[in-house]
Design a protein around this motif. Structure first.
Motif, PDB file in Angstrom:
ATOM      1  N   VAL A 104      -1.299 -30.261  -6.873  1.00  0.00           N
ATOM      2  CA  VAL A 104      -2.753 -30.210  -5.969  1.00  0.00           C
ATOM      3  C   VAL A 104      -2.815 -28.999  -5.299  1.00  0.00           C
ATOM      4  O   VAL A 104      -1.881 -28.574  -4.512  1.00  0.00           O
ATOM      5  CB  VAL A 104      -3.020 -31.509  -5.153  1.00  0.00           C
ATOM      6  CG1 VAL A 104      -4.297 -31.511  -4.578  1.00  0.00           C
ATOM      7  CG2 VAL A 104      -2.832 -32.581  -5.957  1.00  0.00           C
ATOM      8  N   SER A 105      -3.809 -28.364  -5.514  1.00  0.00           N
ATOM      9  CA  SER A 105      -4.168 -26.817  -4.577  1.00  0.00           C
ATOM     10  C   SER A 105      -4.536 -27.054  -3.265  1.00  0.00           C
ATOM     11  O   SER A 105      -5.568 -28.048  -2.870  1.00  0.00           O
ATOM     12  CB  SER A 105      -5.141 -25.902  -5.538  1.00  0.00           C
ATOM     13  OG  SER A 105      -4.753 -25.681  -6.684  1.00  0.00           O
ATOM     14  N   LEU A 106      -4.021 -26.432  -2.403  1.00  0.00           N
ATOM     15  CA  LEU A 106      -4.414 -26.393  -0.954  1.00  0.00           C
ATOM     16  C   LEU A 106      -5.490 -25.353  -0.806  1.00  0.00           C
ATOM     17  O   LEU A 106      -5.170 -24.069  -1.170  1.00  0.00           O
ATOM     18  CB  LEU A 106      -3.366 -26.161   0.182  1.00  0.00           C
ATOM     19  CG  LEU A 106      -3.787 -26.164   1.438  1.00  0.00           C
ATOM     20  CD1 LEU A 106      -4.046 -27.519   1.782  1.00  0.00           C
ATOM     21  CD2 LEU A 106      -2.422 -25.564   2.307  1.00  0.00           C
ATOM     22  N   LEU A 107      -6.867 -25.683  -0.081  1.00  0.00           N
ATOM     23  CA  LEU A 107      -7.914 -24.700  -0.127  1.00  0.00           C
ATOM     24  C   LEU A 107      -7.943 -24.193   1.133  1.00  0.00           C
ATOM     25  O   LEU A 107      -8.685 -23.113   1.676  1.00  0.00           O
ATOM     26  CB  LEU A 107      -9.079 -25.391  -0.701  1.00  0.00           C
ATOM     27  CG  LEU A 107      -9.156 -25.979  -1.955  1.00  0.00           C
ATOM     28  CD1 LEU A 107     -10.467 -26.534  -2.377  1.00  0.00           C
ATOM     29  CD2 LEU A 107      -9.044 -24.906  -2.980  1.00  0.00           C
ATOM     30  N   GLY A 108      -7.605 -25.032   2.234  1.00  0.00           N
ATOM     31  CA  GLY A 108      -7.750 -24.679   3.728  1.00  0.00           C
ATOM     32  C   GLY A 108      -7.280 -25.761   4.585  1.00  0.00           C
ATOM     33  O   GLY A 108      -6.518 -26.399   4.118  1.00  0.00           O
ATOM     34  N   PHE A 109      -7.280 -25.303   5.854  1.00  0.00           N
ATOM     35  CA  PHE A 109      -6.755 -26.150   6.873  1.00  0.00           C
ATOM     36  C   PHE A 109      -7.488 -26.275   8.310  1.00  0.00           C
ATOM     37  O   PHE A 109      -8.335 -25.308   8.399  1.00  0.00           O
ATOM     38  CB  PHE A 109      -5.365 -25.551   7.130  1.00  0.00           C
ATOM     39  CG  PHE A 109      -5.285 -24.363   7.919  1.00  0.00           C
ATOM     40  CD1 PHE A 109      -4.988 -24.241   9.220  1.00  0.00           C
ATOM     41  CD2 PHE A 109      -5.416 -23.212   6.945  1.00  0.00           C
ATOM     42  CE1 PHE A 109      -5.181 -22.763   9.773  1.00  0.00           C
ATOM     43  CE2 PHE A 109      -5.208 -21.968   7.304  1.00  0.00           C
ATOM     44  CZ  PHE A 109      -5.436 -21.855   9.039  1.00  0.00           C
ATOM     45  N   CYS A 110      -7.191 -27.050   9.212  1.00  0.00           N
ATOM     46  CA  CYS A 110      -7.724 -27.310  10.390  1.00  0.00           C
ATOM     47  C   CYS A 110      -6.736 -27.071  11.349  1.00  0.00           C
ATOM     48  O   CYS A 110      -5.902 -27.853  11.678  1.00  0.00           O
ATOM     49  CB  CYS A 110      -8.596 -28.275  10.689  1.00  0.00           C
ATOM     50  SG  CYS A 110      -9.168 -28.497  12.248  1.00  0.00           S
ATOM     51  N   LEU A 111      -6.770 -26.244  12.510  1.00  0.00           N
ATOM     52  CA  LEU A 111      -5.805 -25.906  13.645  1.00  0.00           C
ATOM     53  C   LEU A 111      -6.885 -26.042  14.669  1.00  0.00           C
ATOM     54  O   LEU A 111      -7.069 -24.713  14.951  1.00  0.00           O
ATOM     55  CB  LEU A 111      -4.839 -25.242  13.468  1.00  0.00           C
ATOM     56  CG  LEU A 111      -3.805 -24.933  14.642  1.00  0.00           C
ATOM     57  CD1 LEU A 111      -3.103 -26.312  14.968  1.00  0.00           C
ATOM     58  CD2 LEU A 111      -3.126 -23.665  14.479  1.00  0.00           C
ATOM     59  N   ASP A 112      -7.253 -26.957  15.312  1.00  0.00           N
ATOM     60  CA  ASP A 112      -8.357 -27.018  16.401  1.00  0.00           C
ATOM     61  C   ASP A 112      -8.061 -27.970  17.416  1.00  0.00           C
ATOM     62  O   ASP A 112      -8.349 -29.109  17.318  1.00  0.00           O
ATOM     63  CB  ASP A 112      -9.637 -27.357  15.729  1.00  0.00           C
ATOM     64  CG  ASP A 112     -10.765 -26.945  16.743  1.00  0.00           C
ATOM     65  OD1 ASP A 112     -10.601 -26.863  17.806  1.00  0.00           O
ATOM     66  OD2 ASP A 112     -11.912 -27.075  16.232  1.00  0.00           O
ATOM     67  N   GLY A 113      -7.418 -27.393  18.623  1.00  0.00           N
ATOM     68  CA  GLY A 113      -6.866 -28.227  19.691  1.00  0.00           C
ATOM     69  C   GLY A 113      -5.920 -29.267  19.051  1.00  0.00           C
ATOM     70  O   GLY A 113      -4.786 -28.594  18.536  1.00  0.00           O
ATOM     71  N   SER A 114      -5.951 -30.441  19.186  1.00  0.00           N
ATOM     72  CA  SER A 114      -5.255 -31.323  18.674  1.00  0.00           C
ATOM     73  C   SER A 114      -5.111 -31.723  17.399  1.00  0.00           C
ATOM     74  O   SER A 114      -4.426 -32.612  16.684  1.00  0.00           O
ATOM     75  CB  SER A 114      -5.137 -32.778  19.582  1.00  0.00           C
ATOM     76  OG  SER A 114      -6.298 -33.185  19.701  1.00  0.00           O
ATOM     77  N   HIS A 115      -6.426 -31.364  16.718  1.00  0.00           N
ATOM     78  CA  HIS A 115      -6.763 -31.712  15.188  1.00  0.00           C
ATOM     79  C   HIS A 115      -5.926 -30.828  14.443  1.00  0.00           C
ATOM     80  O   HIS A 115      -5.838 -29.638  14.365  1.00  0.00           O
ATOM     81  CB  HIS A 115      -8.179 -31.542  15.355  1.00  0.00           C
ATOM     82  CG  HIS A 115      -9.045 -32.540  16.011  1.00  0.00           C
ATOM     83  ND1 HIS A 115      -8.913 -33.706  16.029  1.00  0.00           N
ATOM     84  CD2 HIS A 115      -9.889 -32.064  17.174  1.00  0.00           C
ATOM     85  CE1 HIS A 115      -9.842 -34.186  16.918  1.00  0.00           C
ATOM     86  NE2 HIS A 115     -10.374 -33.291  17.596  1.00  0.00           N
ATOM     87  N   ARG A 116      -5.346 -31.629  13.632  1.00  0.00           N
ATOM     88  CA  ARG A 116      -4.669 -30.949  12.234  1.00  0.00           C
ATOM     89  C   ARG A 116      -5.254 -31.687  11.103  1.00  0.00           C
ATOM     90  O   ARG A 116      -5.323 -32.668  11.036  1.00  0.00           O
ATOM     91  CB  ARG A 116      -3.139 -31.106  12.473  1.00  0.00           C
ATOM     92  CG  ARG A 116      -2.546 -30.727  13.686  1.00  0.00           C
ATOM     93  CD  ARG A 116      -2.361 -29.285  13.700  1.00  0.00           C
ATOM     94  NE  ARG A 116      -1.382 -28.909  14.910  1.00  0.00           N
ATOM     95  CZ  ARG A 116      -1.936 -28.672  16.142  1.00  0.00           C
ATOM     96  NH1 ARG A 116      -2.986 -29.271  16.405  1.00  0.00           N
ATOM     97  NH2 ARG A 116      -0.987 -28.597  17.033  1.00  0.00           N
ATOM     98  N   ALA A 117      -5.691 -30.778   9.940  1.00  0.00           N
ATOM     99  CA  ALA A 117      -5.985 -31.192   8.802  1.00  0.00           C
ATOM    100  C   ALA A 117      -5.687 -30.211   7.632  1.00  0.00           C
ATOM    101  O   ALA A 117      -5.666 -29.097   7.826  1.00  0.00           O
ATOM    102  CB  ALA A 117      -7.617 -31.572   8.868  1.00  0.00           C
ATOM    103  N   LEU A 118      -5.867 -31.043   6.494  1.00  0.00           N
ATOM    104  CA  LEU A 118      -5.713 -30.044   5.285  1.00  0.00           C
ATOM    105  C   LEU A 118      -6.808 -30.404   4.139  1.00  0.00           C
ATOM    106  O   LEU A 118      -7.171 -31.555   4.405  1.00  0.00           O
ATOM    107  CB  LEU A 118      -4.374 -30.360   4.556  1.00  0.00           C
ATOM    108  CG  LEU A 118      -3.009 -30.387   5.294  1.00  0.00           C
ATOM    109  CD1 LEU A 118      -1.640 -30.640   4.421  1.00  0.00           C
ATOM    110  CD2 LEU A 118      -2.842 -28.748   5.600  1.00  0.00           C
ATOM    111  N   VAL A 119      -7.322 -29.064   3.573  1.00  0.00           N
ATOM    112  CA  VAL A 119      -8.250 -29.383   2.774  1.00  0.00           C
ATOM    113  C   VAL A 119      -7.967 -29.199   1.352  1.00  0.00           C
ATOM    114  O   VAL A 119      -7.416 -27.883   1.158  1.00  0.00           O
ATOM    115  CB  VAL A 119      -9.519 -28.556   3.156  1.00  0.00           C
ATOM    116  CG1 VAL A 119     -10.743 -28.513   2.205  1.00  0.00           C
ATOM    117  CG2 VAL A 119      -9.802 -28.746   4.674  1.00  0.00           C
ATOM    118  N   TYR A 120      -8.006 -30.109   0.222  1.00  0.00           N
ATOM    119  CA  TYR A 120      -7.456 -29.976  -1.104  1.00  0.00           C
ATOM    120  C   TYR A 120      -8.550 -29.915  -1.875  1.00  0.00           C
ATOM    121  O   TYR A 120      -9.626 -30.463  -1.579  1.00  0.00           O
ATOM    122  CB  TYR A 120      -6.409 -31.167  -1.104  1.00  0.00           C
ATOM    123  CG  TYR A 120      -5.368 -30.984  -0.664  1.00  0.00           C
ATOM    124  CD1 TYR A 120      -4.055 -30.304  -0.993  1.00  0.00           C
ATOM    125  CD2 TYR A 120      -4.769 -32.079   0.645  1.00  0.00           C
ATOM    126  CE1 TYR A 120      -2.921 -30.491  -0.159  1.00  0.00           C
ATOM    127  CE2 TYR A 120      -3.566 -31.902   1.014  1.00  0.00           C
ATOM    128  CZ  TYR A 120      -2.619 -31.250   0.583  1.00  0.00           C
ATOM    129  OH  TYR A 120      -1.566 -31.106   1.403  1.00  0.00           O
TER     130      TYR A 120
END
Length: 352
Positions: A104-120
């Motif tokens: 599965v391809s990773l397209l982006g991510f979120c590193l915003d304060g305490s928030h962590r996320a991956l966008v696939y």
């Protein structure tokens, strides 16, 4: 005293500046990998305030989203992430460098304060789990697709083990972590998660294992079975092969109905009986037997006895006549019986 406090403040400032500089450099590297950084507010917009939930696992919740250009994405909000973001970005870069048709391809991510996320990329046909155990799904796609799934997943694992700059062990291969795209191409998801999510409980907890023995390799429970390695993924893959075969044959329930039956033993005995007492099979029956035999080789308790994923691919592409029957899987370790007994007890807990 004043000078001492000043020196401490200076040291803290240097550490903070160094960390900030490291993160800035990592973010630049992420951009060079074509990974887009999202703010948390952007993720809320993409997912319509996280309205459409696709699923939840040990690592976090996955939501369906839509980018401005109309592309559908899957946004995984991670839980248990700590630190200033360096570890997170290191793993993001590791995942972002992977490129394979069965990953599965990773397209982006979120590193915003305490928030962590991956966008696939979004996988429209869901997980393999759904297709193994849903009768309507099996009828729609047909048994003939499952050998293709088996080889595709094996090729993806071979790439993670040997095709990357550094070897990547998935640690959590199971039908839920295999996703299917528009064309039913199987893709491995959720690798690298163990390092991204520092949970109090192991992400490979017994509560998440399913079936008589689950997909967790014995050496994860104890070094008495061997060292954790790429062969740990091979074991989980083998259990998944057996689930694919038995799910389609509707036979696993027969083995599970007896509390004294160790599922791999039942599969091995069944296969041995068929090979001994009948003539050569062709077509679907031959494919079923081959997948079963390869699965049994993969779940040998001694990691050294399991084939590599490269070897697994070769075996799946051969005929039954070219393959040897594997040794009967054993439940107890011949070296560390106490440890093995604990593992056996754990399996009873998992199946209850």
């Amino acid at each position: 005293m004043y000078r001492q406090k000043k020196n401490i403040r200076s040291a803290i400032f240097r550490i903070y500046s160094s960390n900030t500089s490291n993160i800035d450099e990592m973010l630049r590297k992420c951009e060079s990998l074509a990974l887009k950084r999202y703010k948390y507010s952007q993720l809320k917009k993409i997912t319509r305030s996280f309205k459409d939930e696709l699923g939840e696992g040990g690592y976090g919740v996955v939501h369906k989203g839509s980018l401005q250009d109309g592309r559908m994405v899957a946004v995984k909000l991670l839980k248990g992430s700590k630190g200033n973001g360096e570890d997170f970005l290191n793993e993001v870069m590791s995942i972002g460098r992977t490129s394979h048709v069965n990953i599965v391809s990773l397209l982006g991510f979120c590193l915003d304060g305490s928030h962590r996320a991956l966008v696939y990329e979004y996988m429209s046909n869901g997980s393999l789990q759904k297709h193994i155990y849903s009768e309507s799904s099996k009828e729609a796609i047909g048994w003939g697709m499952f050998p293709r799934f088996a080889i595709g997943i094996a090729q993806g694992l071979e790439y993670l083990h040997q095709g990357c700059n550094t070897c990547i062990i998935h640690f959590d291969i199971k039908p839920n972590n295999i996703l299917l795209d528009d064309e039913l191409c199987p893709k491995i998801a959720d690798f690298g998660m163990a390092k991204l999510c520092h949970l109090k409980e192991s992400v490979l907890s017994m509560a998440e294992a399913r079936g008589t023995v689950g997909f967790i390799t014995p050496e994860v429970f104890s070094r008495g079975f061997g060292l954790v390695s790429t062969k740990s993924d091979v074991y989980s893959y083998g259990m998944m092969l057996l689930e694919m075969v038995q799910g389609n044959n509707d036979q696993k329930g027969k083995a599970d109905s007896s509390s004294e039956t160790f599922f791999p033993h039942w599969v091995w005995d069944n296969l041995a009986r068929e090979l001994h007492g009948s003539e050569a099979k062709y077509g679907t029956e031959e494919i079923v037997r081959r997948m079963t035999l390869v699965g049994l080789w993969c779940i040998q308790m001694n990691p050294e006895s399991r084939p590599s994923m490269s070897r697994v691919i070769e075996m799946l592409e051969r005929s039954m006549g070219e393959l040897e029957m594997p040794p009967r899987p054993f439940l107890f370790s011949p070296v560390h019986s106490t440890t093995a007994s604990s593992y056996a007890s754990a399996q009873v807990m998992m199946s209850s």
